[in-house]
Design a protein around this motif. Structure first.
Motif, PDB file in Angstrom:
ATOM      1  N   ALA A  49       0.833  -1.202   0.000  1.00  9.00           N
ATOM      2  CA  ALA A  49       0.000   0.000   0.000  1.00  9.00           C
ATOM      3  C   ALA A  49       0.868   1.253   0.000  1.00  9.00           C
ATOM      4  CB  ALA A  49      -0.927  -0.001   1.208  1.00  9.00           C
ATOM      5  N   HIS A  50       1.957   1.244   0.754  1.00  6.85           N
ATOM      6  CA  HIS A  50       2.856   2.392   0.766  1.00  6.85           C
ATOM      7  C   HIS A  50       3.609   2.509  -0.565  1.00  6.85           C
ATOM      8  CE1 HIS A  50       2.239   3.671   4.869  1.00  6.85           C
ATOM      9  NE2 HIS A  50       2.346   2.398   5.280  1.00  6.85           N
ATOM     10  N   THR A  51       3.913   1.395  -1.177  1.00  7.22           N
ATOM     11  CA  THR A  51       4.639   1.402  -2.440  1.00  7.22           C
ATOM     12  C   THR A  51       3.751   1.890  -3.574  1.00  7.22           C
ATOM     13  OG1 THR A  51       5.969  -0.445  -1.674  1.00  7.22           O
ATOM     14  CG2 THR A  51       5.982  -0.043  -4.020  1.00  7.22           C
ATOM     15  N   ALA A  52       2.488   1.529  -3.545  1.00  8.23           N
ATOM     16  CA  ALA A  52       1.578   1.892  -4.627  1.00  8.23           C
ATOM     17  C   ALA A  52       1.397   3.401  -4.737  1.00  8.23           C
ATOM     18  CB  ALA A  52       0.230   1.227  -4.412  1.00  8.23           C
ATOM     19  N   PHE A  53       1.556   4.117  -3.669  1.00  9.77           N
ATOM     20  CA  PHE A  53       1.348   5.559  -3.686  1.00  9.77           C
ATOM     21  C   PHE A  53       2.657   6.338  -3.625  1.00  9.77           C
ATOM     22  CE2 PHE A  53      -2.570   3.809  -1.800  1.00  9.77           C
ATOM     23  CZ  PHE A  53      -3.421   4.132  -2.837  1.00  9.77           C
ATOM     24  N   SER A  54       3.777   5.679  -3.869  1.00  9.45           N
ATOM     25  CA  SER A  54       5.081   6.337  -3.808  1.00  9.45           C
ATOM     26  C   SER A  54       5.595   6.603  -5.220  1.00  9.45           C
ATOM     27  CB  SER A  54       6.073   5.444  -3.064  1.00  9.45           C
ATOM     28  OG  SER A  54       7.368   5.956  -3.174  1.00  9.45           O
ATOM     29  N   PRO A  55       5.885   7.872  -5.552  1.00  9.96           N
ATOM     30  CA  PRO A  55       6.424   8.166  -6.887  1.00  9.96           C
ATOM     31  C   PRO A  55       7.818   7.565  -7.106  1.00  9.96           C
ATOM     32  CG  PRO A  55       5.957  10.207  -5.676  1.00  9.96           C
ATOM     33  CD  PRO A  55       5.634   9.069  -4.781  1.00  9.96           C
ATOM     34  N   VAL A  56       8.601   7.455  -6.048  1.00 10.04           N
ATOM     35  CA  VAL A  56       9.938   6.866  -6.178  1.00 10.04           C
ATOM     36  C   VAL A  56       9.821   5.383  -6.551  1.00 10.04           C
ATOM     37  CG1 VAL A  56      12.072   6.339  -4.942  1.00 10.04           C
ATOM     38  CG2 VAL A  56      10.932   8.525  -4.575  1.00 10.04           C
TER      39      VAL A  56
END
Length: 152
Positions: A53-60
């Motif tokens: 979930a944190h990865t899905a919303f991270s531009p990096v």
């Protein structure tokens, strides 16, 4: 928080469907459904859902996926060009040597001229008369004539 709740609800629903399937005496299918329904629960318990979930919303993270995709595209392009252009260095070297008429492994290409390659003389027998004195090369004279007739 919401992703964990959804995964837990999906697992609970899957286990309910597995129970109903087992009640219908389809135990193999019920075990398979239970296995599939436990996967989201296991992902929630390991923390993979929170990380996802944190990865899905991270531009990096999305930029990292783009870099990985670019690397994969480069690998596939180089393989396609390598196949089209004639292969690896070894294959190109062998093709050049074959074009020049050289053997890559000269010892392997040379015919064997050992004692087994020569025709053996037939032993002389008294029952055959004049044929007993003929050499082994006379035995192949008819074969040689056929080959010469066909230009071989």
């Amino acid at each position: 928080m919401i992703a964990e709740t959804v995964c837990s609800a999906v697992s609970a629903a899957g286990l309910g469907i597995a129970a109903i399937t087992a009640y219908r005496k389809r135990f193999l299918a019920a075990a398979r459904i239970a296995a599939y329904s436990l996967v989201p629960l296991g992902l929630v318990m390991t923390g993979a859902v929170q990380w996802l979930a944190h990865t899905a919303f991270s531009p990096v993270a999305w930029a990292g996926f783009g870099v990985l995709g670019c690397a994969w595209l480069l690998f596939m392009t180089t393989r396609a060009v390598e196949r089209r252009s004639g292969g690896t260095r070894k294959e190109r070297k062998a093709a050049k040597a074959a074009a020049r008429g050289e053997a890559v492994a000269p010892a392997a290409a040379a015919p064997s001229l050992g004692p087994a390659a020569r025709p053996a003389a037939r032993p002389k027998t008294k029952s055959r008369g004049a044929d007993a004195t003929a050499d082994a090369t006379d035995d192949f004279s008819d074969i040689e004539a056929i080959l010469k007739k066909h230009g071989i």
